[in-house]
Design an enzyme around this catalytic site. Structure first.
Site, PDB file in Angstrom:
ATOM      1  N   ASP A  74     -34.476  18.154-114.236  1.00 36.24           N
ATOM      2  CA  ASP A  74     -34.905  19.441-113.695  1.00 36.24           C
ATOM      3  C   ASP A  74     -35.904  20.116-114.630  1.00 36.24           C
ATOM      4  O   ASP A  74     -35.992  19.779-115.809  1.00 36.24           O
ATOM      5  CB  ASP A  74     -33.718  20.358-113.384  1.00 36.24           C
ATOM      6  CG  ASP A  74     -32.653  20.326-114.463  1.00 36.24           C
ATOM      7  OD1 ASP A  74     -31.465  20.364-114.125  1.00 36.24           O
ATOM      8  OD2 ASP A  74     -33.031  20.261-115.661  1.00 36.24           O
ATOM      9  N   ASP A  76     -37.299  23.657-116.075  1.00 33.93           N
ATOM     10  CA  ASP A  76     -37.038  25.076-116.260  1.00 33.93           C
ATOM     11  C   ASP A  76     -38.302  25.773-116.759  1.00 33.93           C
ATOM     12  O   ASP A  76     -39.061  25.222-117.559  1.00 33.93           O
ATOM     13  CB  ASP A  76     -35.903  25.287-117.270  1.00 33.93           C
ATOM     14  CG  ASP A  76     -34.590  24.688-116.782  1.00 33.93           C
ATOM     15  OD1 ASP A  76     -34.433  24.534-115.558  1.00 33.93           O
ATOM     16  OD2 ASP A  76     -33.728  24.377-117.620  1.00 33.93           O
ATOM     17  N   ASP A 152     -30.391  26.375-128.637  1.00 33.02           N
ATOM     18  CA  ASP A 152     -29.469  25.661-129.523  1.00 33.02           C
ATOM     19  C   ASP A 152     -30.175  24.724-130.513  1.00 33.02           C
ATOM     20  O   ASP A 152     -30.151  24.968-131.717  1.00 33.02           O
ATOM     21  CB  ASP A 152     -28.361  24.939-128.718  1.00 33.02           C
ATOM     22  CG  ASP A 152     -28.877  24.146-127.519  1.00 33.02           C
ATOM     23  OD1 ASP A 152     -30.110  24.034-127.357  1.00 33.02           O
ATOM     24  OD2 ASP A 152     -28.042  23.636-126.755  1.00 33.02           O
TER      25      ASP A 152
END
Ligand code: ATP
Ligand code: MG
Length: 456
Positions: A74, A76, A152
């Site tokens: 996907d 983003d 992260d």
């Protein structure tokens, strides 16, 4: 971190002099991300945002995967437009989320997620909430740099700018991707405490990408593993599916074992594996995960029920052995062991009933495979979980050769028509009546071991 001497087009854009982060811009001719590898719908969103005067970037896993030559599942998008501004630009847009307020731009089956840059700092507005050091609400908007450093891992904090096709790097992620390193942004211990699921993400992404976990990022893992027990069970369920059903299950399992995370995620299985001296159970689990990885690679379907049947099989065998030692009869012991293991596991991982019930059926059918009674054979063959249970039986041969005859019988039986099956059953019956020398055998009742469980 972006070293001004070696980086291309470096510019320090920090407002705060103490920030260790600086921008490195990697121009189009120095990276491999091409628009032809980006989803046309994502490009549409990026261009529309840019044409409306907003910043528009591809971000996160997609940029990382494209840099290592993978194909992202996907795409983003990150922007300085607020969710409401995004909504105003796209008719096919809906706003979602409370913890993270996001815009989803919907193109048929593809959804492009558009997130407004977020900051990691608390502005006191209540848009960011912590509970026991864990982040529970995170809606403070910020600059692109703020957005990068709250992510992260450095490899997940790269931005592909549609305005000039460059990659923007605030945390040294570009170099880390080239060096194939997973490195947490900021202080690792603090970042794991904020969100313990990052420990699983470290292992999962390292497994998926074939990256090493950098020393300072790896060091706290065994020490902080138990924090995972406090993570939301529903989120852990989702992570388990990603760990084991994305084509890198074996590497994920080895990573979880290595860093002490398996003991927290699957405590009873981890204990059973440890006490299984021969290592047969572990070999079976690894082989099952290897099969799953192959199926994913071949685009064949995989099921959470089978996966959990496999991961919890060591726990099931152990619980079964314990109950039998206490004198509980086989069938009753199987049922109770299945229930007990499922119930205990639910305290860490929210396995939905639509998966736990078939998982239990796969286990309980194992106990039926030794029967050659016509009625029982038919009932087993027509059971909706027969195929999965049979595959599971075949897998158990890795741990013990005692199932070879059963595997053979059921492999044949499922291919046969009624009359054919009748003669197979007659033959099986006759064979059972003869001893090794072909002489008629004295009838004796042989109690099979509990699906071979104790032996494995
Ligand atoms: P994949 O989709 O391949 O599993 P991903 O990195 O895209 O990996 P997502 O869960 O889709 O994972 O997250 C998208 C991005 O959001 C990540 O790349 C990262 O930048 C950020 N992110 C996700 N989870 C966290 C987290 N727990 N803490 C901080 N940032 C996160
Ligand atoms: Mg993703």
């Amino acid at each position: 971190m972006g070293n001004p001497e070696t980086s291309t087009g470096s510019a320090n854009i920090n407002s705060s002099a103490t920030s260790p982060f600086s921008l490195r811009v990697i121009p189009r001719d120095q990276h491999n991300i091409s628009r032809k590898d980006i989803s046309p719908n994502a490009l549409r969103v990026l261009y529309r945002l840019r044409d409306s005067g907003f910043g528009a970037y591809l971000v996160g896993g997609a940029v990382r995967d494209l840099l290592v030559g993978g194909s992202p599942k996907d795409f983003d998008v990150a922007t300085d437009a607020t969710p409401e501004q995004v909504k105003a630009l796209f008719r096919n847009c809906r706003l979602i989320g409370r913890r993270f307020r996001l815009a989803h731009v919907v193109f048929g089956r593809e959804i492009i997620e558009v997130a407004t840059f977020r900051a990691n700092s608390d502005d006191g507005s209540g848009d960011r909430e912590m509970e026991n050091g864990m982040l529970v609400r995170d809606n403070v908007y910020g600059s692109i740099e703020d957005d990068a450093v709250r992510r992260d891992f450095t490899c997940n904090a790269l931005y592909y700018a549609i305005e000039d096709f460059s990659v923007r790097d605030y945390t040294g992620g570009f170099e880390d991707v080239q060096a194939r390193l997973m490195k947490l942004i900021g202080d690792p211990e603090q970042r794991y405490r904020e969100d313990p699921v990052r420990m699983l993400r470290a292992v999962r992404l390292a497994a998926k990408l074939g990256f090493q976990i950098e020393d300072a990022t790896a060091e706290p893992l065994p020490r902080l593993a138990s924090l995972l027990g406090e993570a939301a069970p529903a989120r852990l369920f989702e992570e388990v599916l990603k760990l084991f059903l994305s084509g890198h299950g074996v590497a994920s399992f080895e990573g979880l074992e290595r860093y002490g995370l398996l003991d927290v995620m699957f405590p009873e299985s981890a204990a059973a594996l440890r006490s299984n001296r021969s290592g047969a159970l572990r070999r079976m689990v690894i082989e099952g995960l290897r099969n799953t990885d192959l199926r994913v690679a071949n685009d064949e379907p995989v099921s959470p029920s089978f996966l959990f049947a496999l991961l919890l099989w060591p726990a099931f065998c152990r619980a079964l052995a314990t109950l039998q030692k206490q004198g509980v009869a086989l069938e009753e012991a199987q049922r109770r062991a299945a229930d007990r293991v499922t119930l205990h596991q639910l305290t860490t991982i929210a396995l939905p009933r639509r998966f736990s019930l078939p998982m239990q059926e796969i286990w309980l059918l194992q106990g039926r495979f030794s029967s050659r009674q016509r009625k029982r054979v038919i009932r087993t063959l027509t059971h909706p979980r027969f195929r999965a249970a049979f595959d599971f039986l075949a897998l158990r041969q890795v741990a013990s050769s005692e199932h070879a005859a059963d595997v053979e019988f059921w492999r044949e039986a499922q291919l046969q028509s009624g009359p054919e099956l009748d003669s197979t059953l007659d033959a099986a019956h006759a064979e059972a009546e003869l001893d090794e020398n072909g002489a008629p055998r004295k009838r004796r009742r042989r109690r099979r071991r509990p699906g071979g469980a104790a032996g494995e």
